[in-house]
Design a protein around this motif. Structure first.
Motif, PDB file in Angstrom:
ATOM      1  N   SER A 216       0.836  -1.217   0.000  1.00 57.51           N
ATOM      2  CA  SER A 216       0.000   0.000   0.000  1.00 57.51           C
ATOM      3  C   SER A 216       0.866   1.262   0.000  1.00 57.51           C
ATOM      4  CB  SER A 216      -0.943   0.009   1.208  1.00 57.51           C
ATOM      5  OG  SER A 216      -0.202   0.319   2.367  1.00 57.51           O
ATOM      6  N   LYS A 217       2.131   1.121   0.422  1.00 55.08           N
ATOM      7  CA  LYS A 217       3.046   2.281   0.427  1.00 55.08           C
ATOM      8  C   LYS A 217       3.918   2.294  -0.829  1.00 55.08           C
ATOM      9  CE  LYS A 217       4.158   1.110   4.722  1.00 55.08           C
ATOM     10  NZ  LYS A 217       4.727   0.967   6.040  1.00 55.08           N
ATOM     11  N   GLY A 218       3.601   1.421  -1.802  1.00 53.38           N
ATOM     12  CA  GLY A 218       4.301   1.482  -3.090  1.00 53.38           C
ATOM     13  C   GLY A 218       5.366   0.428  -3.301  1.00 53.38           C
ATOM     14  N   ALA A 219       5.541  -0.493  -2.336  1.00 53.73           N
ATOM     15  CA  ALA A 219       6.563  -1.541  -2.517  1.00 53.73           C
ATOM     16  C   ALA A 219       6.134  -2.482  -3.637  1.00 53.73           C
ATOM     17  CB  ALA A 219       6.741  -2.329  -1.222  1.00 53.73           C
ATOM     18  N   ARG A 220       7.111  -3.197  -4.166  1.00 53.83           N
ATOM     19  CA  ARG A 220       6.864  -4.186  -5.218  1.00 53.83           C
ATOM     20  C   ARG A 220       7.391  -5.524  -4.713  1.00 53.83           C
ATOM     21  NH1 ARG A 220       8.691  -6.228  -9.971  1.00 53.83           N
ATOM     22  NH2 ARG A 220      10.848  -5.607  -9.649  1.00 53.83           N
ATOM     23  N   ILE A 221       6.590  -6.584  -4.888  1.00 49.80           N
ATOM     24  CA  ILE A 221       7.070  -7.910  -4.467  1.00 49.80           C
ATOM     25  C   ILE A 221       7.993  -8.449  -5.552  1.00 49.80           C
ATOM     26  CG2 ILE A 221       4.997  -9.091  -5.333  1.00 49.80           C
ATOM     27  CD1 ILE A 221       5.319 -10.866  -2.711  1.00 49.80           C
ATOM     28  N   VAL A 222       9.181  -8.904  -5.149  1.00 50.69           N
ATOM     29  CA  VAL A 222      10.142  -9.399  -6.151  1.00 50.69           C
ATOM     30  C   VAL A 222      10.343 -10.909  -6.053  1.00 50.69           C
ATOM     31  CG1 VAL A 222      11.390  -7.225  -6.386  1.00 50.69           C
ATOM     32  CG2 VAL A 222      12.134  -8.861  -4.659  1.00 50.69           C
ATOM     33  N   GLY A 223       9.857 -11.527  -4.997  1.00 50.07           N
ATOM     34  CA  GLY A 223      10.017 -12.967  -4.883  1.00 50.07           C
ATOM     35  C   GLY A 223       9.705 -13.458  -3.487  1.00 50.07           C
ATOM     36  N   TYR A 224      10.267 -14.631  -3.181  1.00 50.17           N
ATOM     37  CA  TYR A 224       9.979 -15.307  -1.915  1.00 50.17           C
ATOM     38  C   TYR A 224      11.260 -15.914  -1.359  1.00 50.17           C
ATOM     39  CZ  TYR A 224       5.099 -14.875  -3.214  1.00 50.17           C
ATOM     40  OH  TYR A 224       3.880 -14.361  -3.548  1.00 50.17           O
ATOM     41  N   LYS A 225      11.203 -16.304  -0.106  1.00 48.78           N
ATOM     42  CA  LYS A 225      12.346 -16.973   0.510  1.00 48.78           C
ATOM     43  C   LYS A 225      11.865 -18.181   1.309  1.00 48.78           C
ATOM     44  CE  LYS A 225      13.863 -15.825   4.523  1.00 48.78           C
ATOM     45  NZ  LYS A 225      14.552 -15.225   5.661  1.00 48.78           N
ATOM     46  N   ALA A 226      12.716 -19.178   1.333  1.00 52.35           N
ATOM     47  CA  ALA A 226      12.522 -20.286   2.263  1.00 52.35           C
ATOM     48  C   ALA A 226      13.571 -20.107   3.349  1.00 52.35           C
ATOM     49  CB  ALA A 226      12.713 -21.614   1.542  1.00 52.35           C
ATOM     50  N   GLY A 227      13.206 -20.370   4.571  1.00 50.10           N
ATOM     51  CA  GLY A 227      14.157 -20.210   5.663  1.00 50.10           C
ATOM     52  C   GLY A 227      14.190 -21.450   6.539  1.00 50.10           C
ATOM     53  N   LEU A 228      15.246 -21.581   7.300  1.00 49.20           N
ATOM     54  CA  LEU A 228      15.432 -22.727   8.188  1.00 49.20           C
ATOM     55  C   LEU A 228      15.337 -24.028   7.397  1.00 49.20           C
ATOM     56  CD1 LEU A 228      13.260 -21.448  11.192  1.00 49.20           C
ATOM     57  CD2 LEU A 228      15.713 -21.227  10.869  1.00 49.20           C
ATOM     58  N   THR A 229      16.022 -24.076   6.274  1.00 53.19           N
ATOM     59  CA  THR A 229      15.939 -25.237   5.387  1.00 53.19           C
ATOM     60  C   THR A 229      17.125 -26.186   5.547  1.00 53.19           C
ATOM     61  OG1 THR A 229      16.925 -23.836   3.721  1.00 53.19           O
ATOM     62  CG2 THR A 229      14.552 -24.176   3.558  1.00 53.19           C
ATOM     63  N   SER A 230      18.123 -25.801   6.316  1.00 51.56           N
ATOM     64  CA  SER A 230      19.272 -26.706   6.472  1.00 51.56           C
ATOM     65  C   SER A 230      19.331 -27.209   7.911  1.00 51.56           C
ATOM     66  CB  SER A 230      20.580 -25.987   6.128  1.00 51.56           C
ATOM     67  OG  SER A 230      20.922 -25.107   7.166  1.00 51.56           O
ATOM     68  N   HIS A 231      19.911 -28.393   8.071  1.00 54.19           N
ATOM     69  CA  HIS A 231      20.024 -28.932   9.429  1.00 54.19           C
ATOM     70  C   HIS A 231      20.878 -28.001  10.292  1.00 54.19           C
ATOM     71  CE1 HIS A 231      17.742 -32.398   8.559  1.00 54.19           C
ATOM     72  NE2 HIS A 231      18.519 -32.731   7.536  1.00 54.19           N
ATOM     73  N   ALA A 232      21.896 -27.368   9.657  1.00 60.05           N
ATOM     74  CA  ALA A 232      22.758 -26.451  10.424  1.00 60.05           C
ATOM     75  C   ALA A 232      21.920 -25.312  11.010  1.00 60.05           C
ATOM     76  CB  ALA A 232      23.864 -25.897   9.525  1.00 60.05           C
TER      77      ALA A 232
ATOM     78  N   VAL B 136      10.543  -8.011  -0.944  1.00 60.96           N
ATOM     79  CA  VAL B 136      10.102  -6.795  -1.634  1.00 60.96           C
ATOM     80  C   VAL B 136      11.315  -5.962  -2.045  1.00 60.96           C
ATOM     81  CG1 VAL B 136       7.752  -6.528  -0.731  1.00 60.96           C
ATOM     82  CG2 VAL B 136       9.690  -5.782   0.649  1.00 60.96           C
ATOM     83  N   ASP B 137      11.060  -4.989  -2.921  1.00 62.18           N
ATOM     84  CA  ASP B 137      12.182  -4.243  -3.500  1.00 62.18           C
ATOM     85  C   ASP B 137      13.006  -3.494  -2.458  1.00 62.18           C
ATOM     86  OD1 ASP B 137       9.964  -2.634  -3.148  1.00 62.18           O
ATOM     87  OD2 ASP B 137      10.286  -1.435  -4.942  1.00 62.18           O
ATOM     88  N   GLU B 138      12.392  -3.134  -1.319  1.00 59.89           N
ATOM     89  CA  GLU B 138      13.181  -2.390  -0.317  1.00 59.89           C
ATOM     90  C   GLU B 138      14.288  -3.248   0.293  1.00 59.89           C
ATOM     91  OE1 GLU B 138       9.810  -1.655   2.485  1.00 59.89           O
ATOM     92  OE2 GLU B 138      11.112  -2.486   4.015  1.00 59.89           O
ATOM     93  N   TYR B 139      14.246  -4.567   0.104  1.00 58.95           N
ATOM     94  CA  TYR B 139      15.291  -5.433   0.652  1.00 58.95           C
ATOM     95  C   TYR B 139      16.492  -5.576  -0.285  1.00 58.95           C
ATOM     96  CZ  TYR B 139      11.402  -7.407   3.528  1.00 58.95           C
ATOM     97  OH  TYR B 139      10.333  -7.605   4.364  1.00 58.95           O
ATOM     98  N   VAL B 140      16.351  -5.111  -1.524  1.00 58.63           N
ATOM     99  CA  VAL B 140      17.384  -5.380  -2.540  1.00 58.63           C
ATOM    100  C   VAL B 140      18.607  -4.488  -2.319  1.00 58.63           C
ATOM    101  CG1 VAL B 140      17.938  -5.321  -5.005  1.00 58.63           C
ATOM    102  CG2 VAL B 140      15.648  -6.001  -4.261  1.00 58.63           C
ATOM    103  N   VAL B 141      19.789  -5.101  -2.297  1.00 65.39           N
ATOM    104  CA  VAL B 141      21.059  -4.359  -2.255  1.00 65.39           C
ATOM    105  C   VAL B 141      21.837  -4.771  -3.498  1.00 65.39           C
ATOM    106  CG1 VAL B 141      23.215  -3.990  -0.967  1.00 65.39           C
ATOM    107  CG2 VAL B 141      21.080  -4.424   0.270  1.00 65.39           C
ATOM    108  N   PRO B 142      22.386  -3.811  -4.262  1.00 64.42           N
ATOM    109  CA  PRO B 142      23.115  -4.204  -5.473  1.00 64.42           C
ATOM    110  C   PRO B 142      24.397  -4.964  -5.157  1.00 64.42           C
ATOM    111  CG  PRO B 142      23.207  -1.813  -5.128  1.00 64.42           C
ATOM    112  CD  PRO B 142      22.318  -2.368  -4.061  1.00 64.42           C
ATOM    113  N   GLU B 143      24.824  -5.781  -6.095  1.00 68.31           N
ATOM    114  CA  GLU B 143      26.066  -6.540  -5.924  1.00 68.31           C
ATOM    115  C   GLU B 143      27.213  -5.572  -5.649  1.00 68.31           C
ATOM    116  OE1 GLU B 143      28.657 -10.003  -8.017  1.00 68.31           O
ATOM    117  OE2 GLU B 143      27.172  -8.986  -9.225  1.00 68.31           O
ATOM    118  N   GLY B 144      28.030  -5.854  -4.632  1.00 64.97           N
ATOM    119  CA  GLY B 144      29.135  -4.972  -4.268  1.00 64.97           C
ATOM    120  C   GLY B 144      28.685  -3.734  -3.511  1.00 64.97           C
ATOM    121  N   GLY B 145      27.414  -3.681  -3.169  1.00 76.62           N
ATOM    122  CA  GLY B 145      26.862  -2.488  -2.512  1.00 76.62           C
ATOM    123  C   GLY B 145      27.071  -2.494  -1.008  1.00 76.62           C
TER     124      GLY B 145
END
Ligand code: 0L1
Ligand code: MG
Length: 262
Positions: free
Chosen positions: A53-69, A85-94
């Motif tokens: 509602s504040k203008g973010a864009r969904i870019v994908g999904y994540k799975a978490g806690l997927t490894s025994h470690a 969402v797009d606010e989480y994106v950091v460019p490579e080397g950023g």
């Protein structure tokens, strides 16, 4: 569901405020011990709705806690799923500003980008590989809003599975051309290896985590749209970072991706 709509709204707003203000909180099941799984995902949905509602864009999904470690590190037994969402994106080397976060940690991940829509139930590794365009390395920065990373599964689902930032890059490869189980992974902090692993650490095959995500979305009447980015889960335990740290992830055949914490 155990919680009413106004409690769900209030908890979602509280957790989003904690994220935006880099403020920690007690796990929400302390005050709401009856909270159920549907409530937890309903709170996560409300955080997403607020961002959209504040203008973010969904870019994908994540799975978490997927490894025994990671499961061992966190004392839990099941994977969890969140949105990106797009606010989480950091460019490579950023750069990631530590002042915007509470207690960040990094995890090495194999990321997928889908070419066609995926629907569950019944999604499996084969369907994921057939629908995936490419795979590439990704560093996930997690930042639980819960004090000292002390949570249970329901609280962490409500908190969008600690999602905060991610960086993808390196060498993009067609998903079907690499054996994702045997890919070696090295996570370096300030030039020193701090965690080592292989793709199979994620549920035996990283595509299995994507299939579980698709089946989870299917149970909720949703599908995974074409063009989605998926972080398939940390291959090693998560590593704490602070201002001044440089982190590089190297994945065999997929090159490297880096980020600086300032
Ligand atoms: O991506 C992850 O594995 C994080 C899931 C949430 C738990 C945590 O904060 O470690
Ligand atoms: Mg992760």
């Amino acid at each position: 569901m155990a919680l009413n709509a106004s409690t769900l709204d209030q908890l979602a707003q509280h957790l989003e405020n904690c994220q935006l203000q880099a403020q920690d909180t007690l796990k929400i099941t302390e005050a709401h011990p009856d909270m159920d799984w549907d409530d937890a995902y309903a709170i996560q949905d409300r955080i997403l709705a607020s961002k959209l509602s504040k203008g973010a864009r969904i870019v994908g999904y994540k799975a978490g806690l997927t490894s025994h470690a990671k499961m061992k590190q966190m004392g839990v037994t099941d994977p969890v799923f969140g949105f990106l969402v797009d606010e989480y994106v950091v460019p490579e080397g950023g750069e990631v500003k530590v002042s915007e976060l509470i207690h960040p940690k990094v995890e090495p991940e194999i990321c997928f980008i889908t070419r066609t829509e995926l629907k569950g139930p019944g999604c499996h590794i084969g369907a994921v590989l057939a629908a995936s365009d490419v795979v590439l390395p990704g560093i996930e920065v997690i930042d639980s809003r819960y004090r000292d990373f002390k949570f249970d599964l329901k609280s962490v689902i409500a908190d969008n599975t600690s999602a905060s930032r991610f960086i993808v890059g390196g060498r993009i490869a067609p998903a079907r051309d690499v054996d994702l189980r045997t890919l070696g992974v090295v996570l370096e902090k300030n030039g020193e290896p701090v965690a080592l692993g292989a793709g199979a650490a994620v549920l035996g095959h990283p595509a299995a985590a994507v299939a579980m995500l698709v089946n989870h979305l299917g149970r909720r009447g949703q599908s995974l749209p074409a063009g989605s980015l998926i972080l398939s889960g940390g291959i090693t335990e998560a590593v704490p970072v602070q201002a001044g740290d440089n982190v590089t992830l190297r994945i065999q055949d997929l090159g490297s991706v880096s980020v600086r914490f300032v």
